[in-house]
Design a protein around this motif. Structure first.
Motif, PDB file in Angstrom:
ATOM      1  N   PRO A 185      21.813 -16.391  12.429  1.00 42.32           N
ATOM      2  CA  PRO A 185      22.939 -16.597  12.615  1.00 42.32           C
ATOM      3  C   PRO A 185      24.095 -16.186  12.718  1.00 42.32           C
ATOM      4  N   LEU A 186      25.524 -15.498  13.445  1.00 43.06           N
ATOM      5  CA  LEU A 186      26.216 -15.383  12.916  1.00 43.06           C
ATOM      6  C   LEU A 186      27.140 -15.818  12.014  1.00 43.06           C
ATOM      7  N   ALA A 187      27.288 -16.583  12.107  1.00 45.67           N
ATOM      8  CA  ALA A 187      27.520 -17.546  10.719  1.00 45.67           C
ATOM      9  C   ALA A 187      28.124 -17.673   9.418  1.00 45.67           C
ATOM     10  N   TYR A 188      26.214 -16.686   9.279  1.00 41.61           N
ATOM     11  CA  TYR A 188      25.848 -16.442   7.974  1.00 41.61           C
ATOM     12  C   TYR A 188      26.029 -15.062   7.758  1.00 41.61           C
ATOM     13  N   ASP A 189      27.235 -14.280   8.393  1.00 38.85           N
ATOM     14  CA  ASP A 189      27.438 -13.401   7.921  1.00 38.85           C
ATOM     15  C   ASP A 189      28.387 -13.599   7.314  1.00 38.85           C
ATOM     16  N   ALA A 190      29.338 -14.777   7.293  1.00 41.50           N
ATOM     17  CA  ALA A 190      30.285 -14.827   6.327  1.00 41.50           C
ATOM     18  C   ALA A 190      29.973 -14.900   5.069  1.00 41.50           C
ATOM     19  N   SER A 191      28.697 -15.779   4.470  1.00 35.00           N
ATOM     20  CA  SER A 191      28.525 -15.199   3.572  1.00 35.00           C
ATOM     21  C   SER A 191      28.233 -14.126   2.791  1.00 35.00           C
ATOM     22  N   SER A 192      28.005 -13.201   3.118  1.00 35.93           N
ATOM     23  CA  SER A 192      28.350 -12.093   2.192  1.00 35.93           C
ATOM     24  C   SER A 192      29.019 -11.383   2.391  1.00 35.93           C
ATOM     25  N   SER A 193      30.097 -11.424   3.501  1.00 40.43           N
ATOM     26  CA  SER A 193      31.307 -10.497   3.727  1.00 40.43           C
ATOM     27  C   SER A 193      32.389 -11.061   3.280  1.00 40.43           C
ATOM     28  N   GLN A 194      32.350 -12.544   3.372  1.00 44.97           N
ATOM     29  CA  GLN A 194      33.292 -13.551   2.388  1.00 44.97           C
ATOM     30  C   GLN A 194      33.263 -13.932   1.219  1.00 44.97           C
ATOM     31  N   MET A 195      32.484 -13.341   0.463  1.00 45.21           N
ATOM     32  CA  MET A 195      32.295 -14.694  -0.807  1.00 45.21           C
ATOM     33  C   MET A 195      32.095 -13.423  -1.422  1.00 45.21           C
ATOM     34  N   PRO A 196      32.342 -12.454  -1.868  1.00 47.85           N
ATOM     35  CA  PRO A 196      32.299 -11.217  -2.486  1.00 47.85           C
ATOM     36  C   PRO A 196      32.481 -11.637  -4.190  1.00 47.85           C
ATOM     37  N   MET A 197      31.926 -10.924  -5.727  1.00 45.59           N
ATOM     38  CA  MET A 197      31.491 -11.127  -7.078  1.00 45.59           C
ATOM     39  C   MET A 197      32.966 -10.885  -7.459  1.00 45.59           C
ATOM     40  N   GLY A 198      32.766 -11.667  -8.338  1.00 45.78           N
ATOM     41  CA  GLY A 198      33.763 -11.136  -9.504  1.00 45.78           C
ATOM     42  C   GLY A 198      33.379 -10.381 -10.363  1.00 45.78           C
ATOM     43  N   GLY A 224      35.256 -22.339   7.804  1.00 45.91           N
ATOM     44  CA  GLY A 224      35.169 -21.558   8.359  1.00 45.91           C
ATOM     45  C   GLY A 224      33.484 -21.186   8.355  1.00 45.91           C
ATOM     46  N   ASN A 225      33.305 -21.341   7.434  1.00 46.74           N
ATOM     47  CA  ASN A 225      32.033 -21.599   7.080  1.00 46.74           C
ATOM     48  C   ASN A 225      31.278 -21.611   5.921  1.00 46.74           C
ATOM     49  N   GLY A 226      32.032 -22.711   5.805  1.00 49.78           N
ATOM     50  CA  GLY A 226      31.683 -23.607   4.363  1.00 49.78           C
ATOM     51  C   GLY A 226      29.842 -23.843   4.089  1.00 49.78           C
ATOM     52  N   ALA A 227      29.948 -24.473   5.611  1.00 45.35           N
ATOM     53  CA  ALA A 227      29.030 -25.234   5.460  1.00 45.35           C
ATOM     54  C   ALA A 227      27.077 -24.418   5.830  1.00 45.35           C
ATOM     55  N   ASP A 228      27.853 -23.248   6.363  1.00 47.90           N
ATOM     56  CA  ASP A 228      26.807 -22.641   6.126  1.00 47.90           C
ATOM     57  C   ASP A 228      26.210 -21.879   5.230  1.00 47.90           C
ATOM     58  N   LEU A 229      26.483 -21.732   3.962  1.00 46.70           N
ATOM     59  CA  LEU A 229      26.411 -21.503   2.501  1.00 46.70           C
ATOM     60  C   LEU A 229      24.862 -21.817   2.124  1.00 46.70           C
ATOM     61  N   ILE A 230      25.343 -23.413   2.643  1.00 47.33           N
ATOM     62  CA  ILE A 230      23.768 -24.239   2.040  1.00 47.33           C
ATOM     63  C   ILE A 230      23.031 -24.774   3.208  1.00 47.33           C
ATOM     64  N   SER A 231      22.931 -24.753   4.339  1.00 42.76           N
ATOM     65  CA  SER A 231      22.534 -24.853   5.238  1.00 42.76           C
ATOM     66  C   SER A 231      21.390 -23.952   5.446  1.00 42.76           C
ATOM     67  N   PRO A 232      20.166 -24.539   4.927  1.00 45.37           N
ATOM     68  CA  PRO A 232      18.488 -23.879   6.078  1.00 45.37           C
ATOM     69  C   PRO A 232      18.962 -23.503   7.071  1.00 45.37           C
ATOM     70  N   SER A 233      18.484 -22.312   7.183  1.00 49.17           N
ATOM     71  CA  SER A 233      18.077 -21.139   8.782  1.00 49.17           C
ATOM     72  C   SER A 233      16.800 -21.280   8.825  1.00 49.17           C
ATOM     73  N   GLY A 234      16.063 -22.171   9.761  1.00 52.64           N
ATOM     74  CA  GLY A 234      14.477 -22.395  10.049  1.00 52.64           C
ATOM     75  C   GLY A 234      14.146 -22.266   9.015  1.00 52.64           C
ATOM     76  N   ARG A 235      13.543 -21.838   8.481  1.00 51.68           N
ATOM     77  CA  ARG A 235      12.364 -21.967   7.095  1.00 51.68           C
ATOM     78  C   ARG A 235      13.140 -21.334   5.997  1.00 51.68           C
ATOM     79  N   GLU A 250      26.244 -20.831  -6.304  1.00 53.57           N
ATOM     80  CA  GLU A 250      27.429 -20.267  -5.660  1.00 53.57           C
ATOM     81  C   GLU A 250      27.129 -21.420  -4.490  1.00 53.57           C
ATOM     82  N   THR A 251      25.917 -22.599  -4.140  1.00 53.39           N
ATOM     83  CA  THR A 251      25.050 -23.339  -3.380  1.00 53.39           C
ATOM     84  C   THR A 251      25.592 -24.586  -3.565  1.00 53.39           C
ATOM     85  N   ALA A 252      25.635 -24.772  -4.955  1.00 49.42           N
ATOM     86  CA  ALA A 252      26.040 -25.907  -5.796  1.00 49.42           C
ATOM     87  C   ALA A 252      26.862 -26.998  -5.415  1.00 49.42           C
ATOM     88  N   THR A 253      26.170 -27.752  -5.461  1.00 48.73           N
ATOM     89  CA  THR A 253      27.638 -28.695  -5.052  1.00 48.73           C
ATOM     90  C   THR A 253      28.774 -29.661  -6.509  1.00 48.73           C
TER      91      THR A 253
END
Length: 477
Positions: free
Chosen positions: A282-295, A409-420, A427-430
């Motif tokens: 889903p498009l929401a998952y694209d934000a993880s790649s584009s809006q969470m760059p590395m240091g 905008g997309n924080g929840a999608d960082l850790i939510s499964p996508s299907g299987r 970065e996904t740890a609480t």
């Protein structure tokens, strides 16, 4: 294993860093068949230890804190001992062309009167704000949108006036994030503070996570974890494509294809896009790649015959407003006799100096060491460095950075499964996200989710498999 062979397993894990191996280890102990596919020719991910004349040099993550309980327990389980970091002696402060020293537990002697008091108040205010942010779901905070719509620098400029205070604040941010305050969301920083439970100040968070190192280096922990798993860990196997088709997934790597019930992907969010997904995520998952760059970080080591700075009552820690290397630590092994100064080129300095020649960087780093510790620092017997932005399967360090707008905008999608497909990685740890502790917790959390799913699907292993797994776990413990 033959090239391009097809393997059947219950679960496939992408990545043999702390997160991936923690997930695989927990699944394996529950009697679940698992395969780990690692793109590199080694395990450890962002932990990497090199040896020079028997001296371990930590090229990546290396420290843990006393309150990071899960990784401490894991190290004990695999038989890796911990050692206290060297802190005895005075720190060096280099500001405005002037060098001074101060005791480890005292205030730094910033030049501008009242500068430290101002930055200390700012640290305290951030801590107070962080108490209002749920660590696992910062986007639900009452002021989440307000705080996520600005950078940390936006907030800094409103709360700090003195030049010296801004220098010390910026240095704390660079030390923790390997970026500039303008690179990261204010809400992201508040979330990270909440996830550590350290509300006193940014440098206090850093100190609480650097109390211990590992005998033999941090990479020794994943090396031993992988040794337990044996042939279930496949190296030189970058994953290119993940296909989801009922009733399972197919994971295609350069070495093999794995057919499984589920997959755990532990790559940094910025690299998730390097894998092709069918069907597309889903498009929401694209934000993880584009809006969470590395240091951005270049870690530098200079090895000397002895830790000569200790003779002057110094602990090897330096803080500076003059780069390229603004932070140093003493990384000398406890029983080798050699002295190791480790310097960090961070944030914008790393981006700029990464464009220059290795020889030019070496000279500039040693010039910094000389300013802090004297002329003897100019002549190491060995020098090495690692620019993490050039690492194909990391593309930076220490971890991913949440830019403004991402978390709400997309924080929840960082850790939510996508299907299987399940996600793990620091970065996904609480809790303690951005640290090795967070990586371990995230991997174990993903494995628990998968175990629950397999149980729902009626595909948990039988009692005999579970009995064997429990016996193996008792042997490990």
């Amino acid at each position: 294993m033959t090239a391009k062979s097809t393997i059947r397993a219950d679960v496939v894990v992408v990545g043999a860093g702390f997160a991936g191996l923690a997930a695989a280890r927990k699944l394996d102990s529950a009697g679940i068949s698992v395969i780990v596919l690692e793109a590199r020719d080694r395990v450890g991910g962002r932990a990497c230890t090199e040896f020079v004349d028997g001296v371990p040099l930590e090229m990546g993550g290396q420290w843990i804190g006393g309150r990071q309980h899960r990784i401490r327990a894991l190290a004990e389980e695999v038989g890796v001992e911990m050692i206290s970091t060297h802190q005895d002696g005075q720190n060096v402060l280099y500001e405005g062309g002037t060098r001074s020293v101060y005791e480890q537990d005292r205030e730094p002697p910033l030049k501008e009167p009242g500068a430290y008091e101002e930055v200390s108040r700012a640290f305290g205010l951030l801590g107070d704000m962080a108490r209002k942010v749920p660590a696992g779901s910062p986007w639900t905070a009452e002021k989440a949108v307000e705080w996520d719509s600005q950078t940390l620098e936006d907030w800094e400029l409103r709360h700090l006036e003195k030049k010296g205070a801004r220098f010390y604040f910026d240095l704390a941010v660079e030390s923790l994030y390997a970026c500039e305050p303008r690179d990261v969301s204010l809400l992201g920083v508040l979330s990270d503070i909440a996830a550590t439970g350290s509300f006193e100040g940014l440098f206090e968070i850093e100190a609480s996570a650097e109390e211990y190192g590992f005998v033999g280096g941090a990479q020794e922990v994943p090396v031993r974890m992988a040794r337990e798993l044996g042939e279930k860990v496949v190296l030189d196997a970058p994953v290119r494509r993940i296909v989801q088709r009922d009733p399972g997934v197919s994971v295609y790597s350069d070495r093999c294809t794995v057919e499984a019930e589920a997959v755990v992907v532990t790559t940094p969010p910025a690299l998730r896009k390097d894998i092709a997904y069918d069907p597309a995520l889903p498009l929401a998952y694209d934000a993880s790649s584009s809006q969470m760059p590395m240091g951005s970080v270049i870690k530098c080591h200079a090895v000397y015959d002895t830790p000569f700075w200790r003779e002057d009552g110094l602990n090897g820690r330096a803080e500076s407003d003059t780069g390229p290397c603004k932070v140093t630590v003493d990384n000398s092994p406890p029983d080798n006799g050699a002295g190791v100064l480790t310097g960090f080129i961070l944030g914008n300095d790393a981006r700029e100096w990464g464009k220059r020649s290795s020889g030019g960087r070496r000279g500039a780093v040693l010039d910094c060491f000389v300013r802090y510790f004297g002329e003897a620092a100019r002549y190491p017997r060995y020098y090495t460095e690692l620019d993490w932005s050039l690492e194909t399967y990391s593309r930076g360090g220490y971890s991913g950075l949440a830019v403004p707008g991402f978390l709400t905008g997309n924080g929840a999608d960082l850790i939510s499964p996508s299907g299987r497909i399940y996600w793990a990685g620091t970065e996904t740890a609480t809790e303690w996200n951005g640290y090795m502790e967070g990586a371990v917790r995230s991997g174990e959390s993903a494995s628990r989710e998968i175990l629950a799913r397999l149980e729902e699907d009626g595909k948990r292993p039988g009692e005999e498999a579970l009995r064997r797994a429990r016996v193996m776990q008792r042997v490990r413990d």
